[in-house]
Write a protein that holds these residues in place. Sequence first.
Motif, PDB file in Angstrom:
ATOM      1  N   ALA A   1       0.908  -1.102  -0.030  1.00 54.71           N
ATOM      2  CA  ALA A   1      -0.053   0.070  -0.040  1.00 54.71           C
ATOM      3  C   ALA A   1       0.914   1.397   0.023  1.00 54.71           C
ATOM      4  O   ALA A   1       0.602   2.359  -0.541  1.00 54.71           O
ATOM      5  N   TRP A   2       1.827   1.188   0.807  1.00 58.28           N
ATOM      6  CA  TRP A   2       2.981   2.340   0.884  1.00 58.28           C
ATOM      7  C   TRP A   2       3.540   2.701  -0.551  1.00 58.28           C
ATOM      8  O   TRP A   2       3.767   3.843  -0.875  1.00 58.28           O
ATOM      9  N   ILE A   3       3.948   1.646  -1.423  1.00 56.53           N
ATOM     10  CA  ILE A   3       4.686   1.715  -2.530  1.00 56.53           C
ATOM     11  C   ILE A   3       3.866   2.074  -3.440  1.00 56.53           C
ATOM     12  O   ILE A   3       4.167   3.166  -4.405  1.00 56.53           O
ATOM     13  N   PHE A   4       2.397   2.090  -3.399  1.00 53.40           N
ATOM     14  CA  PHE A   4       1.534   2.454  -4.416  1.00 53.40           C
ATOM     15  C   PHE A   4       0.564   3.764  -4.079  1.00 53.40           C
ATOM     16  O   PHE A   4      -0.456   3.709  -4.424  1.00 53.40           O
ATOM     17  N   THR A   5       1.243   4.600  -3.058  1.00 56.26           N
ATOM     18  CA  THR A   5       0.493   5.646  -2.277  1.00 56.26           C
ATOM     19  C   THR A   5       0.219   6.506  -3.562  1.00 56.26           C
ATOM     20  O   THR A   5       0.883   6.762  -4.292  1.00 56.26           O
ATOM     21  N   ASN A   6      -1.108   7.170  -3.495  1.00 58.91           N
ATOM     22  CA  ASN A   6      -1.664   8.277  -4.538  1.00 58.91           C
ATOM     23  C   ASN A   6      -1.740   7.541  -5.962  1.00 58.91           C
ATOM     24  O   ASN A   6      -1.373   8.254  -6.762  1.00 58.91           O
ATOM     25  N   THR A   7      -1.954   6.175  -5.776  1.00 57.48           N
ATOM     26  CA  THR A   7      -2.219   5.758  -7.218  1.00 57.48           C
ATOM     27  C   THR A   7      -3.261   4.653  -6.989  1.00 57.48           C
ATOM     28  O   THR A   7      -3.753   4.197  -5.828  1.00 57.48           O
ATOM     29  N   PRO A   8      -3.995   4.530  -8.120  1.00 59.28           N
ATOM     30  CA  PRO A   8      -5.090   3.353  -7.856  1.00 59.28           C
ATOM     31  C   PRO A   8      -4.828   1.990  -7.804  1.00 59.28           C
ATOM     32  O   PRO A   8      -5.576   0.805  -7.720  1.00 59.28           O
ATOM     33  N   VAL A   9      -3.716   1.590  -8.053  1.00 56.53           N
ATOM     34  CA  VAL A   9      -2.978   0.043  -7.994  1.00 56.53           C
ATOM     35  C   VAL A   9      -3.156  -0.607  -6.923  1.00 56.53           C
ATOM     36  O   VAL A   9      -3.848  -1.677  -6.999  1.00 56.53           O
ATOM     37  N   PHE A  10      -3.358  -0.222  -5.606  1.00 51.95           N
ATOM     38  CA  PHE A  10      -3.437  -0.780  -4.441  1.00 51.95           C
ATOM     39  C   PHE A  10      -5.129  -1.162  -4.511  1.00 51.95           C
ATOM     40  O   PHE A  10      -5.193  -2.287  -3.981  1.00 51.95           O
ATOM     41  N   ALA A  11      -5.737  -0.396  -4.819  1.00 48.71           N
ATOM     42  CA  ALA A  11      -7.331  -0.770  -4.609  1.00 48.71           C
ATOM     43  C   ALA A  11      -7.325  -1.924  -5.835  1.00 48.71           C
ATOM     44  O   ALA A  11      -8.413  -2.917  -5.618  1.00 48.71           O
ATOM     45  N   THR A  12      -6.714  -2.006  -6.717  1.00 47.34           N
ATOM     46  CA  THR A  12      -6.798  -3.162  -7.660  1.00 47.34           C
ATOM     47  C   THR A  12      -6.235  -4.316  -7.245  1.00 47.34           C
ATOM     48  O   THR A  12      -6.927  -5.435  -7.579  1.00 47.34           O
ATOM     49  N   ILE A  13      -5.187  -4.432  -6.758  1.00 50.16           N
ATOM     50  CA  ILE A  13      -4.352  -5.602  -6.475  1.00 50.16           C
ATOM     51  C   ILE A  13      -4.453  -5.924  -5.059  1.00 50.16           C
ATOM     52  O   ILE A  13      -4.231  -6.905  -4.578  1.00 50.16           O
ATOM     53  N   GLY A  14      -4.970  -5.101  -4.213  1.00 50.13           N
ATOM     54  CA  GLY A  14      -5.158  -5.331  -2.959  1.00 50.13           C
ATOM     55  C   GLY A  14      -5.642  -6.517  -2.241  1.00 50.13           C
ATOM     56  O   GLY A  14      -5.384  -7.376  -1.347  1.00 50.13           O
ATOM     57  N   PRO A  15      -6.816  -6.821  -2.790  1.00 45.68           N
ATOM     58  CA  PRO A  15      -7.713  -8.097  -2.509  1.00 45.68           C
ATOM     59  C   PRO A  15      -6.946  -9.430  -2.840  1.00 45.68           C
ATOM     60  O   PRO A  15      -6.748 -10.273  -2.293  1.00 45.68           O
TER      61      PRO A  15
END
Length: 244
Positions: free
Chosen positions: A39-53
């Motif tokens: 989550a920290w790596i992809f701060t301020n990007t939509p990436v974590f919302a996509t790969i988080g699950p």
Amino acid sequence: MNPTRTLATTARVLTQIRHDPRTVVLLIAVPALLIGLVAWIFTNTPVFATIGPAILALFPFIVMFLVTSITTLRERRTGTLERLLSMPLGRGDFILGYTLAFGLLAVIQALVAVGYAVWVCGLEIKGDVWLMVAVAVTDAVLGSTLGLFASAFARTEFQVVQFMPLIVFPQILLGGIFIPRDQLPDGLRQISDWLPLSHAVDALNAVSTNSHDAAYIGGQLLIIGAFAVAAVVVGALTLQRRTP
């Protein structure tokens, strides 16, 4: 199998782990910390919302696989398993006891990981959080049962690690973590349908986006559970008393 002996094995494993703080930290805290790092790596990007699950499926699965397989192998290498099986304790009692012990740890791990991802890292869940926890628990239990399965064939801790390219890595590559499974080539998509981690990722993505109902999630959980039961049965049938 005898329920009393199975529960006694479960209690023994939990007692051993309770006296090993490093293993407790590895099981409970490390998956959440790795999720936080992503989550920290992809701060301020939509990436974590996509790969988080998908990450919620990946890290607990790997950690439970490693810890369970190495712990079970150590029981064999030290002669503990041989001594236990010389008493009225069957292979099924031993394997099921380990499964229950690590299953209880998986519940704690899933609660911590999901809670950290949602309330600390800000992962948005449009579906029910309890469904996310249920899938995460089942996924972690799957990692444990596959670890038990791998330990039945390994002779050293290094050989356990060697099983990862065979059992774990294909599931990571084809499970929909890096690319949606419906975008895979036809042959690879068909292979991914037979990999249990794929169904865990699909279920977590479905809960995250609320794109499917509870019946679909339940079906995916049944598939994951079937793989876990199969791994327990095969592990019990092939478990050796002692490493040659």
